[in-house]
Design a protein around this motif. Structure first.
Motif, PDB file in Angstrom:
ATOM      1  N   ALA A 251       0.815  -1.213   0.000  1.00  0.00           N
ATOM      2  CA  ALA A 251       0.000   0.000   0.000  1.00  0.00           C
ATOM      3  C   ALA A 251       0.849   1.265   0.000  1.00  0.00           C
ATOM      4  N   LEU A 252       2.110   1.177   0.456  1.00  0.00           N
ATOM      5  CA  LEU A 252       3.001   2.347   0.425  1.00  0.00           C
ATOM      6  C   LEU A 252       3.133   2.913  -0.983  1.00  0.00           C
ATOM      7  N   LEU A 253       3.013   2.019  -1.975  1.00  0.00           N
ATOM      8  CA  LEU A 253       3.117   2.478  -3.362  1.00  0.00           C
ATOM      9  C   LEU A 253       1.987   3.439  -3.711  1.00  0.00           C
ATOM     10  N   ASN A 254       0.984   3.510  -2.852  1.00  0.00           N
ATOM     11  CA  ASN A 254      -0.140   4.410  -3.108  1.00  0.00           C
ATOM     12  C   ASN A 254       0.090   5.816  -2.558  1.00  0.00           C
ATOM     13  N   LEU A 255       1.326   6.125  -2.164  1.00  0.00           N
ATOM     14  CA  LEU A 255       1.611   7.505  -1.755  1.00  0.00           C
ATOM     15  C   LEU A 255       1.083   8.470  -2.823  1.00  0.00           C
ATOM     16  N   GLY A 256       0.254   9.385  -2.402  1.00  0.00           N
ATOM     17  CA  GLY A 256      -0.306  10.372  -3.323  1.00  0.00           C
ATOM     18  C   GLY A 256      -1.483   9.872  -4.129  1.00  0.00           C
ATOM     19  N   HIS A 257      -1.790   8.575  -3.993  1.00  0.00           N
ATOM     20  CA  HIS A 257      -2.798   7.994  -4.891  1.00  0.00           C
ATOM     21  C   HIS A 257      -4.222   8.127  -4.374  1.00  0.00           C
ATOM     22  N   THR A 258      -4.433   8.201  -3.068  1.00  0.00           N
ATOM     23  CA  THR A 258      -5.819   8.346  -2.594  1.00  0.00           C
ATOM     24  C   THR A 258      -6.350   9.710  -3.010  1.00  0.00           C
ATOM     25  N   PHE A 259      -5.567  10.766  -2.728  1.00  0.00           N
ATOM     26  CA  PHE A 259      -5.950  12.087  -3.237  1.00  0.00           C
ATOM     27  C   PHE A 259      -5.950  12.095  -4.771  1.00  0.00           C
ATOM     28  N   GLY A 260      -4.935  11.476  -5.353  1.00  0.00           N
ATOM     29  CA  GLY A 260      -4.790  11.488  -6.810  1.00  0.00           C
ATOM     30  C   GLY A 260      -5.970  10.833  -7.513  1.00  0.00           C
ATOM     31  N   HIS A 261      -6.374   9.658  -7.028  1.00  0.00           N
ATOM     32  CA  HIS A 261      -7.514   8.983  -7.646  1.00  0.00           C
ATOM     33  C   HIS A 261      -8.778   9.829  -7.543  1.00  0.00           C
ATOM     34  N   ALA A 262      -8.934  10.493  -6.406  1.00  0.00           N
ATOM     35  CA  ALA A 262     -10.121  11.345  -6.230  1.00  0.00           C
ATOM     36  C   ALA A 262     -10.117  12.474  -7.258  1.00  0.00           C
ATOM     37  N   LEU A 263      -8.948  13.070  -7.479  1.00  0.00           N
ATOM     38  CA  LEU A 263      -8.854  14.152  -8.470  1.00  0.00           C
ATOM     39  C   LEU A 263      -9.145  13.624  -9.876  1.00  0.00           C
ATOM     40  N   GLU A 264      -8.633  12.435 -10.166  1.00  0.00           N
ATOM     41  CA  GLU A 264      -8.910  11.847 -11.482  1.00  0.00           C
ATOM     42  C   GLU A 264     -10.403  11.578 -11.662  1.00  0.00           C
ATOM     43  N   ALA A 265     -11.039  11.060 -10.612  1.00  0.00           N
ATOM     44  CA  ALA A 265     -12.471  10.761 -10.703  1.00  0.00           C
ATOM     45  C   ALA A 265     -13.276  12.042 -10.913  1.00  0.00           C
ATOM     46  N   ILE A 266     -12.928  13.067 -10.131  1.00  0.00           N
ATOM     47  CA  ILE A 266     -13.637  14.353 -10.225  1.00  0.00           C
ATOM     48  C   ILE A 266     -13.516  14.949 -11.626  1.00  0.00           C
ATOM     49  N   THR A 267     -12.357  14.784 -12.230  1.00  0.00           N
ATOM     50  CA  THR A 267     -12.157  15.354 -13.576  1.00  0.00           C
ATOM     51  C   THR A 267     -12.569  14.370 -14.663  1.00  0.00           C
ATOM     52  N   GLY A 268     -13.281  13.315 -14.264  1.00  0.00           N
ATOM     53  CA  GLY A 268     -13.837  12.378 -15.249  1.00  0.00           C
ATOM     54  C   GLY A 268     -12.784  11.634 -16.044  1.00  0.00           C
ATOM     55  N   TYR A 269     -11.605  11.461 -15.474  1.00  0.00           N
ATOM     56  CA  TYR A 269     -10.518  10.768 -16.169  1.00  0.00           C
ATOM     57  C   TYR A 269     -10.279  11.399 -17.536  1.00  0.00           C
ATOM     58  N   ASP A 270     -10.424  12.707 -17.578  1.00  0.00           N
ATOM     59  CA  ASP A 270     -10.236  13.436 -18.833  1.00  0.00           C
ATOM     60  C   ASP A 270      -8.769  13.864 -18.915  1.00  0.00           C
ATOM     61  N   GLY A 271      -8.003  13.149 -19.727  1.00  0.00           N
ATOM     62  CA  GLY A 271      -6.564  13.362 -19.817  1.00  0.00           C
ATOM     63  C   GLY A 271      -6.198  14.754 -20.311  1.00  0.00           C
ATOM     64  N   SER A 272      -7.134  15.430 -20.959  1.00  0.00           N
ATOM     65  CA  SER A 272      -6.806  16.796 -21.411  1.00  0.00           C
ATOM     66  C   SER A 272      -6.736  17.729 -20.197  1.00  0.00           C
ATOM     67  N   ARG A 273      -7.420  17.343 -19.091  1.00  0.00           N
ATOM     68  CA  ARG A 273      -7.368  18.161 -17.881  1.00  0.00           C
ATOM     69  C   ARG A 273      -6.291  17.668 -16.915  1.00  0.00           C
ATOM     70  N   LEU A 274      -6.225  16.343 -16.758  1.00  0.00           N
ATOM     71  CA  LEU A 274      -5.347  15.794 -15.719  1.00  0.00           C
ATOM     72  C   LEU A 274      -5.011  14.357 -16.099  1.00  0.00           C
ATOM     73  N   VAL A 275      -3.727  14.042 -16.185  1.00  0.00           N
ATOM     74  CA  VAL A 275      -3.353  12.635 -16.385  1.00  0.00           C
ATOM     75  C   VAL A 275      -2.904  12.057 -15.040  1.00  0.00           C
ATOM     76  N   HIS A 276      -2.787  10.722 -15.021  1.00  0.00           N
ATOM     77  CA  HIS A 276      -2.560  10.035 -13.757  1.00  0.00           C
ATOM     78  C   HIS A 276      -1.350  10.583 -12.993  1.00  0.00           C
ATOM     79  N   GLY A 277      -0.228  10.729 -13.676  1.00  0.00           N
ATOM     80  CA  GLY A 277       0.985  11.170 -12.994  1.00  0.00           C
ATOM     81  C   GLY A 277       0.849  12.572 -12.421  1.00  0.00           C
ATOM     82  N   GLU A 278       0.112  13.422 -13.119  1.00  0.00           N
ATOM     83  CA  GLU A 278      -0.131  14.770 -12.597  1.00  0.00           C
ATOM     84  C   GLU A 278      -0.988  14.697 -11.327  1.00  0.00           C
ATOM     85  N   ALA A 279      -1.987  13.831 -11.363  1.00  0.00           N
ATOM     86  CA  ALA A 279      -2.838  13.655 -10.183  1.00  0.00           C
ATOM     87  C   ALA A 279      -2.008  13.143  -9.007  1.00  0.00           C
ATOM     88  N   VAL A 280      -1.076  12.222  -9.291  1.00  0.00           N
ATOM     89  CA  VAL A 280      -0.206  11.672  -8.240  1.00  0.00           C
ATOM     90  C   VAL A 280       0.715  12.761  -7.702  1.00  0.00           C
TER      91      VAL A 280
END
Lengths: 376, 376
Positions: A251-280
């Motif tokens: 689970a340590l590998l999820n550093l930044g990922h709980t917030f990051g996943h939430a941001l990705e979900a909020i932005t509808g996984y729209d890569g033009s707004r936010l890609v995974h690494g940016e969310a992380v």
């Protein structure tokens, strides 16, 4: 015109020690054009199905296919549409059908040539065709080289969320061709770099310090890039070895990922707004700042994490997301949807400083909501 | 009206010893109506999704659901269309969606209530939702109790063949309610009995002899039925323990199945002509007769195997299949399609006598073709 001779020797080899499911990660330039002899040596008598997407096919399918042909290896190829939408039941069924049509048997191998989408999808297909076939990851993005291609997590998305359907299925070999990263758009390279920096922030302060000094060389290519990928893979391989099925320290590998996943979900996984690494990247900064708020981490360390990601050109605040990220309640709802929430308690990866992350499994939702309200 | 008190104690328990993937098979009457307390005791705090088909639901869903409710367990239920056609990508996707809609988490359990189709499908769903959830097999046919519910082979069919897509995923518990078999049509009970007899023919001559004497009691129910199911499960559990992923001796369980699968394929998996157990019965007789032809088995032993299956009322020759089974070439083509064919060599389970089966992996196709030509 004669083809340039294939470079067979990888600059680095990382062994993922998982007993009979163990495998090597080869890291270096020229591995795609030199894949044939390596595969022939490791998997005698096997046939192959290369699965890739249209974009990656344009850059790398011909050299890979030529290398297999030169080595006398039989293969077929399956090309899917690029993008996260291909991690669907429909495309999954199509690729399964393609593999079965190619009449591959249990000893044959699939080759996942591409980024995380191709790797996750093909790994899942390999995990279920004939109840488990071998497969080779050939990651062509930095993100896939340092994260998704290692560790055996595979899967597709459903309307209920990302990666909710899949299996743990380890590859038999990973060929991380660091030269292939030269074809990446700068934004995609930066996004992958967020996961590289993550390994430093989790538990390797010396690596983080090295990145602060050498990141330009990592972007430029050459020995520093190989070293950054190898160090990242070694870190991930270590965590996977001690916790293959993600019941504990993985689970340590999820550093930044709980917030990051939430941001990705909020932005509808729209890569033009936010890609995974940016969310992380934003998520890691939030994790550090939240740790400061909890009196766990010094403000200086949090500032240092933020400064490095900012220097790279990565976003470090939800306020930088085009179109905004809604309210704190929206973010909390997205966090509760995340599969790492267990019976209502929030699990976060927090930190005591650079390279001192830990799993906190009893974070009070109200404190998180109040913190987030100030960040957006 | 008060409900009859649940009988909590199983008459027999068979342990499948697979380390951390090990589990118990409970065998006896009343296990469906008594499931609730057993589940509450074994899986504290878990929620459930019962998956069953319309036919089985009519007999067993209400007693199972009532037992869960009485024990204070939360559950939802998903009812699919009966029949092999439900082992499809489409129904698989529907059940996955149903499970995710029920918001089950990784620690919760699916319950597969039904025959082999439900068990194979639900096991596969459990194997992939959240990369692996726990599940309970509640087999309601004799075939499922002695074969498909034990061992962790799960899967669905594709246009390329049966069970070509799936995973190895062991259940966490099997509840084999021998009283539930009273709701089976006689033809289905007989078909399941073919697999019971198979365990004697593979490597247990004493069990085969016991069956020759006691088969009427097995059909009638009571202690002999429990003993027959328990002996079969114990035999299968032993083979699964030494070869979980079917790379070696587990192939012995395919006695009669290479011929049997070919007959099923030729008859288009049309259950009105031939069901799986009937195909296995004919297949086992062919395997014995072919072994006689190869001078491996005495004609007396082959006659004894045939006589017992005939006494049960099972078919013992391809000539008994309504509508015929085509030519020897048709059968050979179907055999070559079978997934147990490896690089052109034919693997058969042959025998040196009652209870003396072995894996022969170098059978010449021409000899098989000539033999089959005389049988049809």
């Amino acid at each position: 015109m004669t083809r340039e001779p294939a470079r067979l020797a990888a600059a680095e080899t990382v062994a993922v020690e998982l007993g009979e499911r163990g495998y090597d990660i080869l890291i270096g330039p020229g591995l795609i054009a030199g894949a044939g002899p390596e595969l022939a040596r490791r998997f005698p008598g096997a046939r192959y199905a290369i699965v890739t997407d249209e974009t990656v096919a344009g850059h790398h399918l011909e050299p890979l296919a030529a290398s297999l042909t030169d080595a006398g290896l039989a293969y077929s190829s399956i090309v899917i549409t690029p993008g996260e939408a291909s991690k669907s039941f429909e495309v999954f069924g199509d690729v399964v059908d393609g593999v079965l049509s190619a009449r591959l048997e249990r000893g044959d191998l699939l080759i996942a040539l591409g980024g995380g989408v191709v790797g996750d999808l093909v790994g899942f297909v390999a995990g279920v065709v004939r109840r488990g076939m071998r497969f080779v990851q050939v990651p062509t993005t930095l993100l896939a080289q340092v994260d998704s291609s290692v560790g055996g997590k595979t899967g597709i998305n459903t309307r209920h969320g990302k990666n909710l359907v899949g299996v743990f299925h380890q590859p038999s070999l990973v060929l991380a061709d660091t030269g292939a990263l030269d074809t990446l758009a700068p934004r995609d390279f930066r996004a992958g770099y967020a996961e590289v920096a993550k390994y430093g922030l989790i538990d390797d302060p010396a690596f983080f310090a090295w990145l602060e000094t050498h990141w330009q060389e990592v972007f430029a290519g050459g020995a520093a890039r190989i070293q950054a990928v190898a160090t990242s893979c070694r870190a991930k391989a270590h965590v996977v070895r001690i916790d293959e099925k993600e019941t504990g320290p993985r689970a340590l590998l999820n550093l930044g990922h709980t917030f990051g996943h939430a941001l990705e979900a909020i932005t509808g996984y729209d890569g033009s707004r936010l890609v995974h690494g940016e969310a992380v990247s934003i998520g890691m900064v939030l994790a550090h700042d939240f740790s400061v708020r909890m009196n766990l981490c010094s403000p200086d360390d949090a500032a240092r994490a933020r400064a490095h990601l900012e220097a790279i050109g990565l976003p470090v605040s939800p306020r930088q997301v085009p179109g905004g990220v809604g309210t704190a309640d929206d973010l909390m709802a997205a966090i509760f949807q995340d599969k790492k929430v267990k019976r209502g308690r929030l699990t976060f990866i927090l930190t005591r400083g650079i390279g001192q992350s830990f799993i906190a499994d009893d974070v009070a939702p109200d404190v998180v909501r109040a913190f987030l309200a100030e960040q957006i």
